[in-house]
Scaffold this active site. Structure first.
Site, short mmCIF file in Angstrom:
data_model
loop_
_atom_site.label_atom_id
_atom_site.label_comp_id
_atom_site.label_asym_id
_atom_site.label_seq_id
_atom_site.Cartn_x
_atom_site.Cartn_y
_atom_site.Cartn_z
N SER A 88 0.82 -1.32 -0.02
CA SER A 88 -0.21 -0.06 -0.16
C SER A 88 0.96 1.25 -0.19
O SER A 88 2.02 1.13 0.27
CB SER A 88 -0.75 -0.01 1.31
OG SER A 88 -1.59 1.25 1.49
N TYR A 90 -1.87 0.06 10.85
CA TYR A 90 -2.22 -0.36 9.64
C TYR A 90 -0.86 0.01 8.55
O TYR A 90 -0.33 -0.69 8.08
CB TYR A 90 -3.41 0.36 9.04
CG TYR A 90 -3.51 -0.12 7.43
CD1 TYR A 90 -3.92 -1.49 7.04
CD2 TYR A 90 -3.33 0.88 6.37
CE1 TYR A 90 -3.96 -1.58 5.79
CE2 TYR A 90 -3.67 0.57 5.05
CZ TYR A 90 -3.83 -0.80 4.73
OH TYR A 90 -4.00 -1.19 3.67
P1 NAP Z 1 -11.73 -5.61 0.78
O1 NAP Z 1 -12.75 -5.58 -0.40
O2 NAP Z 1 -12.31 -5.56 2.17
O3 NAP Z 1 -11.19 -7.14 0.76
C1 NAP Z 1 -10.33 -7.70 1.80
C2 NAP Z 1 -10.50 -9.23 1.56
O4 NAP Z 1 -9.34 -9.80 2.31
C3 NAP Z 1 -11.62 -9.94 1.51
O5 NAP Z 1 -11.81 -10.93 0.50
C4 NAP Z 1 -11.57 -10.49 3.05
O6 NAP Z 1 -12.39 -11.63 3.05
C5 NAP Z 1 -10.14 -10.93 3.18
N1 NAP Z 1 -9.77 -11.18 4.37
C6 NAP Z 1 -9.59 -10.52 5.58
N2 NAP Z 1 -9.23 -10.95 6.62
C7 NAP Z 1 -8.91 -12.23 6.09
C8 NAP Z 1 -8.41 -13.21 6.94
N3 NAP Z 1 -8.25 -13.42 8.21
N4 NAP Z 1 -8.30 -14.47 6.15
C9 NAP Z 1 -8.71 -14.51 4.85
N5 NAP Z 1 -9.04 -13.55 4.02
C10 NAP Z 1 -9.32 -12.22 4.80
O7 NAP Z 1 -10.49 -4.68 0.59
P2 NAP Z 1 -9.46 -4.62 -0.41
O8 NAP Z 1 -9.35 -3.14 -0.60
O9 NAP Z 1 -9.87 -5.33 -1.83
O10 NAP Z 1 -8.08 -5.03 0.24
C11 NAP Z 1 -7.20 -6.23 -0.47
C12 NAP Z 1 -5.85 -5.68 -0.11
O11 NAP Z 1 -5.39 -4.55 -0.71
C13 NAP Z 1 -5.51 -5.69 1.31
O12 NAP Z 1 -4.24 -6.09 1.87
C14 NAP Z 1 -5.47 -4.09 1.79
O13 NAP Z 1 -4.80 -3.71 2.79
C15 NAP Z 1 -5.02 -3.68 0.23
N6 NAP Z 1 -4.88 -2.12 0.08
C16 NAP Z 1 -6.20 -1.65 -0.12
C17 NAP Z 1 -6.53 -0.35 -0.52
C18 NAP Z 1 -7.67 0.19 -0.60
O14 NAP Z 1 -7.66 1.64 -0.48
N7 NAP Z 1 -8.92 -0.37 -0.65
C19 NAP Z 1 -5.30 0.25 -0.64
C20 NAP Z 1 -3.91 -0.27 -0.65
C21 NAP Z 1 -4.06 -1.53 -0.11
P3 NAP Z 1 -13.30 -12.35 4.09
O15 NAP Z 1 -13.61 -11.30 5.05
O16 NAP Z 1 -13.92 -12.92 3.51
O17 NAP Z 1 -12.25 -13.30 4.67
#
Ligand code: NAP
Length: 253
Positions: free
Chosen positions: A141, A154
């Site tokens: 990120s 975070y």
């Molecule tokens: P999201 O839509 O909330 O997706 C997060 C995913 O992680 C969900 O599929 C969730 O599935 C899974 N997850 C969470 N805890 C877990 C666990 N204990 N075991 C297995 N799966 C788990 O958010 P996203 O934005 O797509 O995030 C994906 C990645 O991108 C993350 O690493 C986040 O830090 C990174 N990121 C996001 C952003 C942003 O602005 N959105 C920016 C930079 C980086 P379940 O709840 O079904 O387990």
């Protein structure tokens, strides 16, 4: 030629789900894991319709037994893992350090984003070494480059992912295994709903006056990285919406 197999953690929503769809369209077979079975089922069915062979199971990356069983069953089912997308991750809250009253949110972020990624990686990389090829893609990120007030832990987890990615790249030098970090800024997914415990007003405010990245924008970049010629290793890819600068600066309309 055999189809390539990609394992995606956190495939039930957001970036993980979009990546699953794009890789299915590109002809990959898929190993998909996350905790929410119903959401995972829908993504699995969608990617099957796009032509992928799919292994999908519940996976909790904070639980060593869940990770061990998942990787073993997936490897038994498919026989190889070509691409690992370490995507599962979350943020909890925006509480400043001196105002935080319990360890729970901090512990969950560290256990998911850092320990979870390590648990999956340490089981998949030996499979890649044994088969003589592979590609690890870690979701970092911009929070792993610039910290911000209210994001200490975070940001610490994503600075940690950056350190792990760098160490892994050095440890795998000499093996034909690629290591890529995709580090997005603001992406509109369920991320903010999770961070603000389902408070939609607070989650929507994050994206007010901004055209954020979409999950598909990030999936495009992951798909690009994993489809380069095998000698090409994209190292760290930092991507932001045009309206987002470094250090959390945002030019809202
Ligand atoms: P999201 O839509 O909330 O997706 C997060 C995913 O992680 C969900 O599929 C969730 O599935 C899974 N997850 C969470 N805890 C877990 C666990 N204990 N075991 C297995 N799966 C788990 O958010 P996203 O934005 O797509 O995030 C994906 C990645 O991108 C993350 O690493 C986040 O830090 C990174 N990121 C996001 C952003 C942003 O602005 N959105 C920016 C930079 C980086 P379940 O709840 O079904 O387990």
């Amino acid at each position: 030629m055999n189809k390539r197999i990609a394992l995606i953690t956190g495939a039930s929503s957001g970036i993980g789900a979009a990546t699953a769809r794009q890789l299915a369209d590109l002809g990959f077979d898929l190993i998909l894991g996350a905790r929410r079975e119903d959401r995972l089922h829908d993504i699995a069915e969608d990617t099957k319709r796009r032509g992928a062979r799919v292994f999908s199971r519940t996976l909790d990356v904070t639980d060593l037994k869940s990770v061990t069983t998942f990787i073993k069953e997936a490897h038994d089912a498919f026989g190889s893992i070509d691409v690992l997308v370490n995507n599962a991750g979350l943020a909890r809250g925006v509480t400043r350090i001196a105002e935080q009253t319990s360890d729970e949110e901090w512990q969950e972020m560290l256990d998911t984003n850092v320990m979870g990624l390590l648990r999956v990686t340490r089981l998949v990389v030996p499979i890649m070494i044994e088969q003589g090829y592979g590609h690890v893609v870690n979701l970092g990120s911009t929070a792993g480059h610039d910290a911000y007030a209210g994001g200490s832990v975070y940001c610490a987890t994503k600075f940690g992912v950056r350190a792990i990615t760098s160490a892994l790249r050095q440890e795998l030098l000499g093996h034909p295994i690629r290591v890529t970090s995709v580090d997005p800024g603001m992406v509109e997914t369920d991320f903010s709903m999770v961070r603000y415990s389902g408070n939609k007003d607070k989650a929507d405010a994050v994206y007010a006056g901004v055209t954020p990245l979409t999950a598909e924008d990030v999936a495009d970049v992951i798909a690009f990285a994993v489809t380069r010629k095998s000698h090409v290793d994209l190292d760290t890819i930092v991507m932001r919406p045009v309206q987002q600068g470094p250090y959390g600066q945002i030019a809202r309309k």
